[in-house]
Enzyme design. Structure first.
Site, mmCIF file in Angstrom:
data_model
loop_
_atom_site.group_PDB
_atom_site.id
_atom_site.type_symbol
_atom_site.label_atom_id
_atom_site.label_comp_id
_atom_site.label_asym_id
_atom_site.label_seq_id
_atom_site.Cartn_x
_atom_site.Cartn_y
_atom_site.Cartn_z
ATOM 1 N N ASP A 156 38.127 38.219 21.802
ATOM 2 C CA ASP A 156 37.958 37.496 20.536
ATOM 3 C C ASP A 156 39.104 37.885 19.617
ATOM 4 O OD1 ASP A 156 35.530 37.029 21.877
ATOM 5 O OD2 ASP A 156 34.357 37.068 20.023
ATOM 6 N N LYS A 219 35.900 30.060 17.067
ATOM 7 C CA LYS A 219 34.804 30.863 16.509
ATOM 8 C C LYS A 219 34.960 30.897 15.000
ATOM 9 C CE LYS A 219 33.448 35.804 16.641
ATOM 10 N NZ LYS A 219 33.561 37.087 17.358
ATOM 11 N N LYS A 255 31.730 29.047 18.990
ATOM 12 C CA LYS A 255 30.968 30.267 18.693
ATOM 13 C C LYS A 255 30.807 30.447 17.185
ATOM 14 C CE LYS A 255 31.034 35.330 19.299
ATOM 15 N NZ LYS A 255 31.647 36.502 19.947
#
Ligand SMILES: O=C[C@H](O)COP(=O)(O)O
Length: 319
Positions: A156, A219, A255
């Site tokens: 991430d 995300k 996400k």
């Protein structure tokens, strides 16, 4: 190596694509307001949605006081997210339910990987100078290399917010591309820190640039911004995922992360994904919740479905 079949190799940077992106805030808010009421989710469907939500959680601990023991406990919870007696009572005792992944800081990757050995649960590392992303570029790249070497199959990354805030889209593209190159086969989720961006239109453009540069997921947040995941921001980002799919044929995951704490919220996100992108985006390959405490509430609600009563929140580990 990632087992996720959905890979986005990206496309060359095309500034012309960004020129046409405009997001109407009121229309976005109206669409979100229609979400809860228009289609009440029935009891059986709620149960299915809650189990689905658990399978899509990146169970997360991102705290300065993380220890190997805390990460090990979290990994054990990821393997067995709901108490056995609850699963039995719901008639789903034979379902091999796990969370979608666990998500940790780089120094905790090794312990998470070894605790999860024998399961198919991936380890995600927040990287690239999380959460602000303001470390030197070489340090940020090196962090990714090390997390991958330690066994993280998902990375991430955080973007440099300045690039989006100043509309320096080529710089954002180059940055995300550089991270993608060092991720290799690890799946890359790009955190936009949407609570620090200026408008939905800016969020939409940052989403598109990140996908052009090869993000496998986009995300919302680190969980550390003042405002984290929201439904209007989610609608904005997933509509860019749809546009990128129309443009390239490539499916990018989504996400939402930060502040998603209740089963009720989780179900709304799943309904949004299903209505906007279809059932395929209800699988962990294309959808994750970044959440530290959501699992506790989901387990509690499942207990209610199973036995008709709640137990105290403290009885649910990580609740
Ligand atoms: O990506 C995950 C977030 O940091 C988790 O945020 P949360 O603690 O509000 O669930």
């Amino acid at each position: 190596m990632s087992t996720n079949a959905y890979v986005n190799d990206g496309i060359p940077f095309d500034p012309a694509v960004l020129e046409g992106i405009r997001v109407n805030k009121s229309a976005t808010e109206r669409r979100i307001a229609s979400l809860g009421g228009r289609r009440a989710v029935k009891k059986d469907a709620q149960l299915a949605f809650m189990l689905k939500a658990i399978s899509c959680i990146d169970l997360t601990t991102l705290s300065g006081d993380d220890t190997p023991g805390k990460v090990q406990r979290m990994c054990r919870k990821a393997r067995n997210p709901v108490r056995h007696d609850i699963m039995e009572a719901l008639g789903v005792g034979d379902l091999s339910l796990t969370t979608g992944a666990v998500c940790v800081y780089h120094p905790m990757v090794k312990v998470a990987v070894s605790t999860l050995q024998g399961s198919a649960i991936p380890v995600a590392a927040v990287s690239t100078g999380f959460p602000a992303g303001l470390a030197p570029m070489e340090t940020r790249l090196e962090e990714v290399r090390r997390s991958v070497a330690d066994g993280a199959t998902e990375i991430d990354i955080v973007i440099t917010r300045e690039h989006a805030l100043l509309g320096n889209w080529q710089a954002l593209y180059d940055e995300v591309r550089a991270f993608k190159d060092v991720c290799g086969e690890a799946h890359m989720k790009t955190i936009l820190a949407t609570g620090q961006l200026a408008s939905l239109t800016q969020i939409a453009k940052a989403s598109m640039v990140s996908m052009m540069a090869g993000s496998d997921f986009i995300k919302t947040s680190t969980g550390m911004e003042g405002v984290n995941a929201t439904l209007p921001v989610s609608l904005t980002m997933i509509r860019q995922i749809r546009d990128y799919l129309d443009m390239t044929g490539i499916k990018v995951g989504y996400k939402p992360a930060g502040g998603i704490k209740t089963a009720k919220d989780a179900v709304l996100y799943l309904v949004l994904m299903k209505e906007e992108l279809g059932r395929e985006w209800l699988e962990p390959e294309l959808f994750r919740f970044g959440a530290s405490s959501l699992l506790g509430d989901l387990e509690r609600q499942l207990e209610y479905h199973a036995f008709g009563g709640y137990s105290a929140a403290y009885r649910h580990a990580l609740g």
